[in-house]
Design a protein around this motif. Sequence first.
Motif, PDB file in Angstrom:
ATOM      1  N   GLU A  95      -5.202   1.473  -2.922  1.00 18.56           N
ATOM      2  CA  GLU A  95      -4.763   2.097  -1.677  1.00 18.56           C
ATOM      3  C   GLU A  95      -3.862   1.137  -0.897  1.00 18.56           C
ATOM      4  OE1 GLU A  95      -5.174   5.156  -0.577  1.00 18.56           O
ATOM      5  OE2 GLU A  95      -6.427   5.770  -2.266  1.00 18.56           O
ATOM      6  N   ARG A  96      -4.301  -0.095  -0.791  1.00 15.91           N
ATOM      7  CA  ARG A  96      -3.562  -1.102  -0.017  1.00 15.91           C
ATOM      8  C   ARG A  96      -2.152  -1.322  -0.548  1.00 15.91           C
ATOM      9  NH1 ARG A  96      -5.501  -7.368   0.140  1.00 15.91           N
ATOM     10  NH2 ARG A  96      -3.646  -8.259   1.077  1.00 15.91           N
ATOM     11  N   PHE A  97      -2.005  -1.284  -1.865  1.00 15.41           N
ATOM     12  CA  PHE A  97      -0.708  -1.565  -2.471  1.00 15.41           C
ATOM     13  C   PHE A  97       0.032  -0.305  -2.913  1.00 15.41           C
ATOM     14  CE2 PHE A  97      -3.035  -5.576  -2.839  1.00 15.41           C
ATOM     15  CZ  PHE A  97      -2.129  -6.420  -2.197  1.00 15.41           C
ATOM     16  N   ALA A  98      -0.349   0.836  -2.353  1.00 13.30           N
ATOM     17  CA  ALA A  98       0.362   2.090  -2.651  1.00 13.30           C
ATOM     18  C   ALA A  98       1.843   1.902  -2.316  1.00 13.30           C
ATOM     19  CB  ALA A  98      -0.231   3.243  -1.855  1.00 13.30           C
ATOM     20  N   GLY A  99       2.680   2.402  -3.200  1.00 12.86           N
ATOM     21  CA  GLY A  99       4.123   2.233  -3.036  1.00 12.86           C
ATOM     22  C   GLY A  99       4.688   1.068  -3.821  1.00 12.86           C
ATOM     23  N   ARG A 100       3.808   0.210  -4.327  1.00 16.42           N
ATOM     24  CA  ARG A 100       4.239  -0.941  -5.128  1.00 16.42           C
ATOM     25  C   ARG A 100       4.125  -0.618  -6.617  1.00 16.42           C
ATOM     26  NH1 ARG A 100       3.177  -6.144  -2.904  1.00 16.42           N
ATOM     27  NH2 ARG A 100       4.115  -6.871  -4.837  1.00 16.42           N
ATOM     28  N   LYS A 101       4.912  -1.289  -7.416  1.00 20.69           N
ATOM     29  CA  LYS A 101       4.891  -1.100  -8.860  1.00 20.69           C
ATOM     30  C   LYS A 101       3.716  -1.868  -9.463  1.00 20.69           C
ATOM     31  CE  LYS A 101       8.150  -0.914 -12.668  1.00 20.69           C
ATOM     32  NZ  LYS A 101       9.520  -1.236 -13.089  1.00 20.69           N
ATOM     33  N   ALA A 102       3.031  -1.244 -10.418  1.00 19.03           N
ATOM     34  CA  ALA A 102       1.860  -1.866 -11.040  1.00 19.03           C
ATOM     35  C   ALA A 102       1.839  -1.578 -12.533  1.00 19.03           C
ATOM     36  CB  ALA A 102       0.583  -1.334 -10.405  1.00 19.03           C
ATOM     37  N   GLU A 103       1.153  -2.461 -13.246  1.00 21.81           N
ATOM     38  CA  GLU A 103       0.892  -2.287 -14.676  1.00 21.81           C
ATOM     39  C   GLU A 103      -0.612  -2.071 -14.834  1.00 21.81           C
ATOM     40  OE1 GLU A 103       0.613  -5.324 -18.330  1.00 21.81           O
ATOM     41  OE2 GLU A 103       2.613  -5.207 -17.429  1.00 21.81           O
ATOM     42  N   VAL A 104      -0.967  -1.012 -15.530  1.00 22.09           N
ATOM     43  CA  VAL A 104      -2.370  -0.641 -15.704  1.00 22.09           C
ATOM     44  C   VAL A 104      -2.663  -0.513 -17.187  1.00 22.09           C
ATOM     45  CG1 VAL A 104      -4.103   1.135 -15.230  1.00 22.09           C
ATOM     46  CG2 VAL A 104      -2.381   0.589 -13.498  1.00 22.09           C
ATOM     47  N   ARG A 115      -2.388   3.509 -23.802  1.00 25.74           N
ATOM     48  CA  ARG A 115      -3.349   2.724 -23.016  1.00 25.74           C
ATOM     49  C   ARG A 115      -2.681   1.971 -21.870  1.00 25.74           C
ATOM     50  NH1 ARG A 115      -6.563  -1.137 -26.661  1.00 25.74           N
ATOM     51  NH2 ARG A 115      -7.580  -1.551 -24.681  1.00 25.74           N
ATOM     52  N   LYS A 116      -1.381   1.711 -21.981  1.00 24.13           N
ATOM     53  CA  LYS A 116      -0.673   0.914 -20.984  1.00 24.13           C
ATOM     54  C   LYS A 116       0.289   1.807 -20.194  1.00 24.13           C
ATOM     55  CE  LYS A 116       2.456  -3.009 -20.512  1.00 24.13           C
ATOM     56  NZ  LYS A 116       3.254  -3.987 -21.232  1.00 24.13           N
ATOM     57  N   TYR A 117       0.240   1.646 -18.864  1.00 26.08           N
ATOM     58  CA  TYR A 117       1.086   2.428 -17.970  1.00 26.08           C
ATOM     59  C   TYR A 117       1.738   1.489 -16.965  1.00 26.08           C
ATOM     60  CZ  TYR A 117      -1.769   6.287 -19.708  1.00 26.08           C
ATOM     61  OH  TYR A 117      -2.413   7.186 -20.511  1.00 26.08           O
ATOM     62  N   VAL A 118       3.002   1.728 -16.657  1.00 21.02           N
ATOM     63  CA  VAL A 118       3.712   0.983 -15.619  1.00 21.02           C
ATOM     64  C   VAL A 118       4.381   2.009 -14.720  1.00 21.02           C
ATOM     65  CG1 VAL A 118       5.519  -0.694 -15.104  1.00 21.02           C
ATOM     66  CG2 VAL A 118       4.131  -0.980 -17.158  1.00 21.02           C
ATOM     67  N   GLY A 119       4.067   1.931 -13.427  1.00 22.61           N
ATOM     68  CA  GLY A 119       4.627   2.884 -12.483  1.00 22.61           C
ATOM     69  C   GLY A 119       4.324   2.478 -11.059  1.00 22.61           C
ATOM     70  N   VAL A 120       4.608   3.380 -10.132  1.00 22.35           N
ATOM     71  CA  VAL A 120       4.404   3.130  -8.706  1.00 22.35           C
ATOM     72  C   VAL A 120       3.045   3.674  -8.284  1.00 22.35           C
ATOM     73  CG1 VAL A 120       5.297   3.565  -6.385  1.00 22.35           C
ATOM     74  CG2 VAL A 120       6.892   3.222  -8.292  1.00 22.35           C
ATOM     75  N   LEU A 121       2.263   2.835  -7.638  1.00 21.79           N
ATOM     76  CA  LEU A 121       0.934   3.245  -7.171  1.00 21.79           C
ATOM     77  C   LEU A 121       1.058   4.289  -6.066  1.00 21.79           C
ATOM     78  CD1 LEU A 121      -0.857  -0.216  -6.900  1.00 21.79           C
ATOM     79  CD2 LEU A 121      -1.283   1.567  -8.584  1.00 21.79           C
ATOM     80  N   ARG A 122       0.241   5.319  -6.191  1.00 21.67           N
ATOM     81  CA  ARG A 122       0.196   6.382  -5.186  1.00 21.67           C
ATOM     82  C   ARG A 122      -1.215   6.557  -4.638  1.00 21.67           C
ATOM     83  NH1 ARG A 122       5.034   5.895  -3.737  1.00 21.67           N
ATOM     84  NH2 ARG A 122       6.614   6.593  -5.207  1.00 21.67           N
ATOM     85  N   GLY A 123      -2.017   5.486  -4.684  1.00 18.45           N
ATOM     86  CA  GLY A 123      -3.359   5.511  -4.116  1.00 18.45           C
ATOM     87  C   GLY A 123      -4.406   5.997  -5.095  1.00 18.45           C
ATOM     88  N   THR A 124      -5.541   6.428  -4.543  1.00 17.35           N
ATOM     89  CA  THR A 124      -6.651   6.912  -5.364  1.00 17.35           C
ATOM     90  C   THR A 124      -7.136   8.246  -4.820  1.00 17.35           C
ATOM     91  OG1 THR A 124      -8.288   5.756  -4.029  1.00 17.35           O
ATOM     92  CG2 THR A 124      -7.462   4.587  -5.956  1.00 17.35           C
ATOM     93  N   ALA A 125      -7.758   8.999  -5.686  1.00 12.13           N
ATOM     94  CA  ALA A 125      -8.384  10.261  -5.292  1.00 12.13           C
ATOM     95  C   ALA A 125      -9.460  10.592  -6.305  1.00 12.13           C
ATOM     96  CB  ALA A 125      -7.352  11.388  -5.236  1.00 12.13           C
ATOM     97  N   ARG A 128     -10.036   8.234  -9.236  1.00 10.41           N
ATOM     98  CA  ARG A 128      -8.905   8.075 -10.154  1.00 10.41           C
ATOM     99  C   ARG A 128      -7.746   7.378  -9.436  1.00 10.41           C
ATOM    100  NH1 ARG A 128     -10.382  10.854 -14.438  1.00 10.41           N
ATOM    101  NH2 ARG A 128      -8.456  11.257 -15.527  1.00 10.41           N
ATOM    102  N   VAL A 129      -7.042   6.515 -10.183  1.00 15.59           N
ATOM    103  CA  VAL A 129      -5.844   5.851  -9.684  1.00 15.59           C
ATOM    104  C   VAL A 129      -4.670   6.770  -9.958  1.00 15.59           C
ATOM    105  CG1 VAL A 129      -4.286   3.890 -10.008  1.00 15.59           C
ATOM    106  CG2 VAL A 129      -6.748   3.544 -10.136  1.00 15.59           C
ATOM    107  N   ARG A 130      -3.902   7.043  -8.927  1.00 14.33           N
ATOM    108  CA  ARG A 130      -2.703   7.867  -9.110  1.00 14.33           C
ATOM    109  C   ARG A 130      -1.507   6.942  -9.284  1.00 14.33           C
ATOM    110  NH1 ARG A 130      -2.303  11.960  -4.513  1.00 14.33           N
ATOM    111  NH2 ARG A 130      -1.569  10.031  -3.662  1.00 14.33           N
ATOM    112  N   LEU A 131      -0.778   7.162 -10.365  1.00 15.98           N
ATOM    113  CA  LEU A 131       0.349   6.309 -10.729  1.00 15.98           C
ATOM    114  C   LEU A 131       1.539   7.200 -11.055  1.00 15.98           C
ATOM    115  CD1 LEU A 131       0.870   3.230 -11.247  1.00 15.98           C
ATOM    116  CD2 LEU A 131       0.334   3.670 -13.637  1.00 15.98           C
ATOM    117  N   GLU A 132       2.652   6.941 -10.378  1.00 10.30           N
ATOM    118  CA  GLU A 132       3.852   7.730 -10.618  1.00 10.30           C
ATOM    119  C   GLU A 132       4.696   7.044 -11.690  1.00 10.30           C
ATOM    120  OE1 GLU A 132       7.777   9.219  -8.206  1.00 10.30           O
ATOM    121  OE2 GLU A 132       5.907   8.976  -7.083  1.00 10.30           O
TER     122      GLU A 132
END
Length: 154
Positions: A95-104, A115-125, A128-132
């Motif tokens: 949540e804190r880093f929503a809007g930042r790019k992350a590797e999951v 198994r590997k995703y790279v995208g922009v964090l859109r928080g949690t719901a 679940r982690v929402r990743l664009e």
Amino acid sequence: MATDGLRPIFYLKTENVVEPVVTGMGYELVDLQSSNGGRLLRLFIDKAGGIGLEDCAAVSRQLSRVFEVEGVVYDRLEVSSPGLDRPLRKASDFERFAGRKAEVRMRTPGEGGRRKYVGVLRGTAEGRVRLELESGLVALALDDLERAKLVPEL
């Protein structure tokens, strides 16, 4: 991201000693690692505005005293900032880093064996982690995360 049921007893005992000290000093415990049978303890701390050498030294001094009282046995203690590729562990991190790019990285593969995703964090719901991603929005189960970290933006 290990759940408490999967963490070694040593880790849980040490985390239970470290976390209240670090948070009581005004810092966030980002990660706690041990190696060499627990003889090397490595902590990553953070606070608004970032971490400096003085912060690391203050936490190290305080923990050294606390470890002596609590009987935590170690040879070396390292305290540092989480760095630009900060690990993401808790739902609040996402949540804190929503809007930042992350590797999951997930423990189990999703659709298509991925198994590997790279995208922009859109928080949690709903746990679940929402990743664009370029291909659209995905929702990844928090309890199935192997590891996640910010992608440095230079």
